[in-house]
Scaffold this active site. Structure first.
Site, mmCIF file in Angstrom:
data_model
loop_
_atom_site.group_PDB
_atom_site.id
_atom_site.type_symbol
_atom_site.label_atom_id
_atom_site.label_comp_id
_atom_site.label_asym_id
_atom_site.label_seq_id
_atom_site.Cartn_x
_atom_site.Cartn_y
_atom_site.Cartn_z
ATOM 1 N N THR A 1 0.840 -1.214 -0.064
ATOM 2 C CA THR A 1 -0.081 -0.029 -0.084
ATOM 3 C C THR A 1 0.874 1.429 -0.055
ATOM 4 O O THR A 1 1.998 1.276 0.250
ATOM 5 C CB THR A 1 -0.983 -0.098 1.238
ATOM 6 O OG1 THR A 1 -0.118 0.086 2.442
ATOM 7 C CG2 THR A 1 -1.921 -1.176 1.171
ATOM 8 N N ASP A 2 0.251 2.360 -0.228
ATOM 9 C CA ASP A 2 0.913 3.607 -0.330
ATOM 10 C C ASP A 2 0.344 4.477 0.970
ATOM 11 O O ASP A 2 -0.319 3.933 1.771
ATOM 12 C CB ASP A 2 0.693 4.489 -1.839
ATOM 13 C CG ASP A 2 -0.722 4.597 -1.915
ATOM 14 O OD1 ASP A 2 -1.545 4.641 -1.084
ATOM 15 O OD2 ASP A 2 -1.059 4.852 -2.989
ATOM 16 N N GLN A 3 0.814 5.878 0.695
ATOM 17 C CA GLN A 3 0.525 6.659 1.992
ATOM 18 C C GLN A 3 -0.921 6.765 1.990
ATOM 19 O O GLN A 3 -1.296 7.202 3.183
ATOM 20 C CB GLN A 3 1.423 7.792 1.758
ATOM 21 C CG GLN A 3 1.557 8.868 2.966
ATOM 22 C CD GLN A 3 2.308 9.973 2.791
ATOM 23 O OE1 GLN A 3 2.704 10.431 1.520
ATOM 24 N NE2 GLN A 3 3.029 10.494 3.785
ATOM 25 N N VAL B 1 -4.048 2.845 0.224
ATOM 26 C CA VAL B 1 -4.412 1.733 -0.968
ATOM 27 C C VAL B 1 -3.371 1.115 -1.657
ATOM 28 O O VAL B 1 -1.967 1.461 -1.549
ATOM 29 C CB VAL B 1 -5.436 2.720 -1.832
ATOM 30 C CG1 VAL B 1 -6.486 3.285 -1.297
ATOM 31 C CG2 VAL B 1 -4.711 3.622 -2.765
#
Length: 138
Positions: A15-17, A20
């Site tokens: 996931t990213d910041q 998601v």
């Protein structure tokens, strides 16, 4: 038409910041789906590589629809969308936890000789694999 399915448990590292799945990780999931489809058809990409044949991506199209988040499970659906004896286009749908389409995509591949990178005909070099693609597309 043969449609392979592969369930993916979303890991935190994917996931990213924003919480998601980072966009590039979907490409990895597509590879898992493609490899799974090939295995379901009775073949093994690693064995082909041992024979000095590679199958590089020559085009990829991705459309992101809905997010997939950490802790969810995603379902990767993969099929042979187009095939002409030389080029294979795989189709993909990735569904989120709610069964909604999170991504639609396609990737185009050709087989090449590892030492020269010259294209080869799947139809001529791997006739059984060729027939499996023809049948899978129906």
């Amino acid at each position: 038409m043969v449609i392979s399915t592969k369930e993916i448990e979303v890991r935190y590292a994917e996931t990213d910041q924003m919480g998601v799945v980072y966009h590039a990780n979907y490409l990895v999931w597509m590879e898992l789906g493609r490899t799974g489809l090939i295995e379901e058809l009775g073949y093994n990409y690693a064995e082909m590589e041992k024979e000095g044949v590679l199958s590089p991506v020559v085009d990829i199209q991705v459309s992101y629809k809905k997010p997939v988040r950490y802790g969810q499970k995603a379902l990767v659906k993969t099929w042979v969308a187009e095939y002409n004896g030389i080029k294979v286009v795989y189709g993909y749908e990735i569904l989120n936890n709610e069964g909604e389409i999170a991504l639609t995509a396609s990737s185009s591949h050709v087989c090449v000789k590892k030492d020269t990178f010259r294209p080869i005909s799947i139809r001529k070099s791997y006739p059984e694999w060729h027939e499996a693609y023809i049948k899978a597309k129906m």
